[in-house]
Design an enzyme around this catalytic site. Structure first.
Site, PDB file in Angstrom:
ATOM      1  N   ASP A  13      -9.302  11.541  -2.987  1.00  0.00           N
ATOM      2  CA  ASP A  13     -10.720  11.181  -2.837  1.00  0.00           C
ATOM      3  C   ASP A  13     -11.609  11.767  -3.929  1.00  0.00           C
ATOM      4  O   ASP A  13     -12.793  12.047  -3.699  1.00  0.00           O
ATOM      5  CB  ASP A  13     -11.247  11.610  -1.450  1.00  0.00           C
ATOM      6  CG  ASP A  13     -10.443  10.977  -0.336  1.00  0.00           C
ATOM      7  OD1 ASP A  13      -9.916   9.871  -0.537  1.00  0.00           O
ATOM      8  OD2 ASP A  13     -10.337  11.589   0.738  1.00  0.00           O
ATOM      9  N   LYS A  16     -11.350   8.166  -7.837  1.00  0.00           N
ATOM     10  CA  LYS A  16     -10.474   7.378  -8.730  1.00  0.00           C
ATOM     11  C   LYS A  16     -10.920   5.919  -8.802  1.00  0.00           C
ATOM     12  O   LYS A  16     -10.968   5.326  -9.882  1.00  0.00           O
ATOM     13  CB  LYS A  16      -9.022   7.450  -8.227  1.00  0.00           C
ATOM     14  CG  LYS A  16      -8.455   8.861  -8.237  1.00  0.00           C
ATOM     15  CD  LYS A  16      -7.071   8.929  -7.615  1.00  0.00           C
ATOM     16  CE  LYS A  16      -7.020   8.730  -6.121  1.00  0.00           C
ATOM     17  NZ  LYS A  16      -7.647   9.776  -5.300  1.00  0.00           N
ATOM     18  N   GLY A  17     -11.238   5.347  -7.624  1.00  0.00           N
ATOM     19  CA  GLY A  17     -11.636   3.934  -7.593  1.00  0.00           C
ATOM     20  C   GLY A  17     -12.834   3.680  -8.484  1.00  0.00           C
ATOM     21  O   GLY A  17     -12.848   2.741  -9.283  1.00  0.00           O
ATOM     22  N   GLY A  40      -7.828   5.124  -0.014  1.00  0.00           N
ATOM     23  CA  GLY A  40      -9.077   4.381   0.127  1.00  0.00           C
ATOM     24  C   GLY A  40      -9.870   4.632  -1.131  1.00  0.00           C
ATOM     25  O   GLY A  40     -10.332   5.752  -1.356  1.00  0.00           O
ATOM     26  N   HIS A  41      -9.972   3.628  -1.978  1.00  0.00           N
ATOM     27  CA  HIS A  41     -10.641   3.789  -3.271  1.00  0.00           C
ATOM     28  C   HIS A  41     -11.964   3.024  -3.241  1.00  0.00           C
ATOM     29  O   HIS A  41     -11.978   1.802  -3.093  1.00  0.00           O
ATOM     30  CB  HIS A  41      -9.736   3.282  -4.406  1.00  0.00           C
ATOM     31  CG  HIS A  41      -8.504   4.120  -4.569  1.00  0.00           C
ATOM     32  ND1 HIS A  41      -7.534   3.876  -5.513  1.00  0.00           N
ATOM     33  CD2 HIS A  41      -8.089   5.238  -3.907  1.00  0.00           C
ATOM     34  CE1 HIS A  41      -6.585   4.788  -5.416  1.00  0.00           C
ATOM     35  NE2 HIS A  41      -6.883   5.621  -4.443  1.00  0.00           N
ATOM     36  N   GLN A 225      -3.985   9.171  -3.947  1.00  0.00           N
ATOM     37  CA  GLN A 225      -3.935  10.553  -3.450  1.00  0.00           C
ATOM     38  C   GLN A 225      -4.262  11.524  -4.595  1.00  0.00           C
ATOM     39  O   GLN A 225      -4.970  11.145  -5.511  1.00  0.00           O
ATOM     40  CB  GLN A 225      -2.569  10.874  -2.812  1.00  0.00           C
ATOM     41  CG  GLN A 225      -2.330  10.168  -1.482  1.00  0.00           C
ATOM     42  CD  GLN A 225      -1.884   8.722  -1.611  1.00  0.00           C
ATOM     43  OE1 GLN A 225      -0.930   8.418  -2.309  1.00  0.00           O
ATOM     44  NE2 GLN A 225      -2.553   7.816  -0.951  1.00  0.00           N
ATOM     45  N   THR A 240       1.671  13.945   0.993  1.00  0.00           N
ATOM     46  CA  THR A 240       2.083  12.582   1.258  1.00  0.00           C
ATOM     47  C   THR A 240       3.550  12.437   0.819  1.00  0.00           C
ATOM     48  O   THR A 240       4.185  13.416   0.422  1.00  0.00           O
ATOM     49  CB  THR A 240       1.133  11.566   0.591  1.00  0.00           C
ATOM     50  OG1 THR A 240       1.442  10.266   1.090  1.00  0.00           O
ATOM     51  CG2 THR A 240       1.239  11.582  -0.935  1.00  0.00           C
ATOM     52  N   ALA A 300     -12.399   7.424   3.365  1.00  0.00           N
ATOM     53  CA  ALA A 300     -12.636   5.994   3.156  1.00  0.00           C
ATOM     54  C   ALA A 300     -11.636   5.150   3.946  1.00  0.00           C
ATOM     55  O   ALA A 300     -11.874   3.968   4.188  1.00  0.00           O
ATOM     56  CB  ALA A 300     -12.552   5.669   1.665  1.00  0.00           C
TER      57      ALA A 300
END
Ligand code: GDP
Ligand code: IMO
Ligand code: MG
Length: 424
Positions: A13, A16-17, A40-41, A225, A240, A300
């Site tokens: 989080d 990155k997106g 979630g990006h 991640q 993860t 997200a």
């Protein structure tokens, strides 16, 4: 042409997106290399906020092709929902803009159930998984039982599906914790979603990327991640199930190490973590509450509140090393506006000894955090567009981090929107 990588350096989080979206104009191809819908990006532009889980964050630009690489795990049900969300963007022809590796593995409904049963049976020791079936799917991949996207082109894939499903059901029964489910409903939804997935183009993505490199196309690999969630180098077992670090881009896309160019490492100006596991600089006071509120720190994917704390340079130095980061990007600088003093963790007292490297175990009983205090700034950064506008105290913060991390900070992000991005 070399392939550039963009990776999160903390517990995910980092933003990155947003940054992949900002950088996409310079690339012909954006390629996701690991993880799945646990990611979630978030992207924001023209007043719209959009969250992507499996689809690469280059999707909103006309110039780029988006590849879902072999290292990714795909849940057809979530993927279909993601595509439906894109329908509201008129003129976005996603079918021609997304290519999927035949070697990517599928998340089955029973993988999600196994994730839930495993977590429920762990009680207090639970990982805090997003419950998207990530762990069980990668277990089947490495256990050589998985079903891959390319299998959907084979006549007997449903038989393979049925035998894996049956095995999963007997495994679910093994767990102490009992979970409720309606398999018929889950399967109906799954097989409908498979039909939608099959409308997209399946490719041998390693060959596609190899040819693209040879013909001079520019490629950006998008991580999911963060390094501290890496299956090998993260805070195991609270991690993860994939390699989130630079090497994961090689195995997750079929890119040779000598073809990697820039490694963009992205971090928040402070630290967050969602889910369980140790977090040495975590705050339980008003400062942590302020970070969470101002930074809108909610997952997200799951909506869970993110735990917040000061920047941890011991962890960040480690992530820079493991990934070979060549350029840093600092996100959410705006969230720290208003603090009189900022703290940065520069070393740990580990079992009574001062150390600057990230140790095997960072459980609270072994780690005491050593902070350096720095002057804060009051200015609102969110309207700033040039590096010359940044306040003096923020520049001092940045200079200090660059020195400690021996890597330049090339982007300072001052808000969630595409435009709130300052180049240095
Ligand atoms: P990702 O998983 O790394 O793509 O990050 P997420 O999207 O899960 O979380 C980052 C959150 O911070 C999102 O809500 C973004 O819109 C937001 N964000 C990104 N950069 C900034 C920034 O510089 N300032 C602020 N205030 N929010 C940001
Ligand atoms: P992005 O790409 C933050 C965390 C979960 C949990 C642990 C294991 O948006 O940065 P999993 O579902 O993978 O079995 O969960 O990892 N986690 C993330 N935390 N951002 C993510 O992705 C995450 N993906 C997984 O909260 O602690
Ligand atoms: Mg995220």
């Amino acid at each position: 042409m070399a392939v550039d990588l963009l990776l999160g350096l903390q517990w995910g989080d980092e933003g990155k997106g947003k940054i992949v979206d900002v950088l996409t104009k310079d690339y012909d191809i954006i390629a996701r290399f690991q993880g799945g819908p646990n990611a979630g990006h978030t992207l924001e532009f023209d007043g719209i906020k959009h969250v992507l889980h499996t689809i690469p964050s280059g999707i909103f630009h006309d110039n780029a092709m988006n590849i879902i690489g072999n290292g990714v795990v795909i849940d057809p049900v979530i993927f279909r929902r993601e595509l439906q969300n894109l329908d509201k963007f008129e003129g976005l022809d996603y079918v021609s803009k997304i290519l999927i590796s035949r070697k990517a593995h599928l998340i089955l409904p029973t993988h999600r159930l196994l994730d839930a049963a495993s977590e429920a049976s762990k009680g207090k020791a639970k990982i805090g998984s997003t419950l998207k079936g990530i762990g069980p799917t990668y277990m089947d991949k490495t256990g050589r039982n998985g079903i891959r996207v390319g299998d959907l082109e084979l006549a007997d894939w449903k038989d393979r599906y049925t035998s894996l499903r049956d095995k999963h059901i007997s495994m679910i029964d093994f767990y102490d914790a009992k979970i409720e489910y309606n398999l018929q409903e889950l399967e109906a939804e799954f097989f409908d979603a498979i039909k939608v997935l099959k409308k997209l183009k399946f490719i041998d993505s390693e060959e596609y990327l190899h040819q693209a490199q040879k013909s001079g196309k520019t490629i950006l690999a998008e991580g999911a991640q963060g390094s501290l969630l890496d299956i090998d180098f993260g805070t195991y077992p609270y991690v993860t199930s994939s390699n989130t670090t630079a090497a994961g881009a090689c195995t997750g896309l079929g890119i040779a190490p000598n073809k990697i160019g820039e490694v963009f490492g992205i971090f928040k100006a402070y630290t967050t973590r969602v889910g369980s596991g140790p977090f040495p600089t975590e705050l339980f006071d008003a400062d942590g509450e302020t970070m969470g509120r101002v930074g809108n720190e909610f997952g997200a994917t799951t909506g869970r509140p993110r735990r917040c704390g000061w920047l941890d340079l011991v962890a960040l130095r480690y992530a820079v090393q493991v990934n070979g980061v060549t350029q840093l990007m600092m996100m959410k600088g705006d969230v720290l506006s208003g603090f009189d003093t900022l703290k940065v963790c520069t070393s740990y007292k580990y079992k009574g000894k001062t150390i600057e490297h990230f140790p095997y175990n960072i459980e609270p009983e072994n780690v005491e955090v050593v902070y350096k205090e720095m002057k804060g700034w009051k200015e609102d950064l969110t309207g700033m567009t040039e590096a010359s506008q940044l306040p003096k105290a923020l520049n001092e913060y940045i200079d200090f981090l660059e020195k400690e991390l021996e890597t330049p900070i090339k982007i300072v992000s001052v808000g969630p929107d595409r435009t709130q991005t300052i180049l240095r």
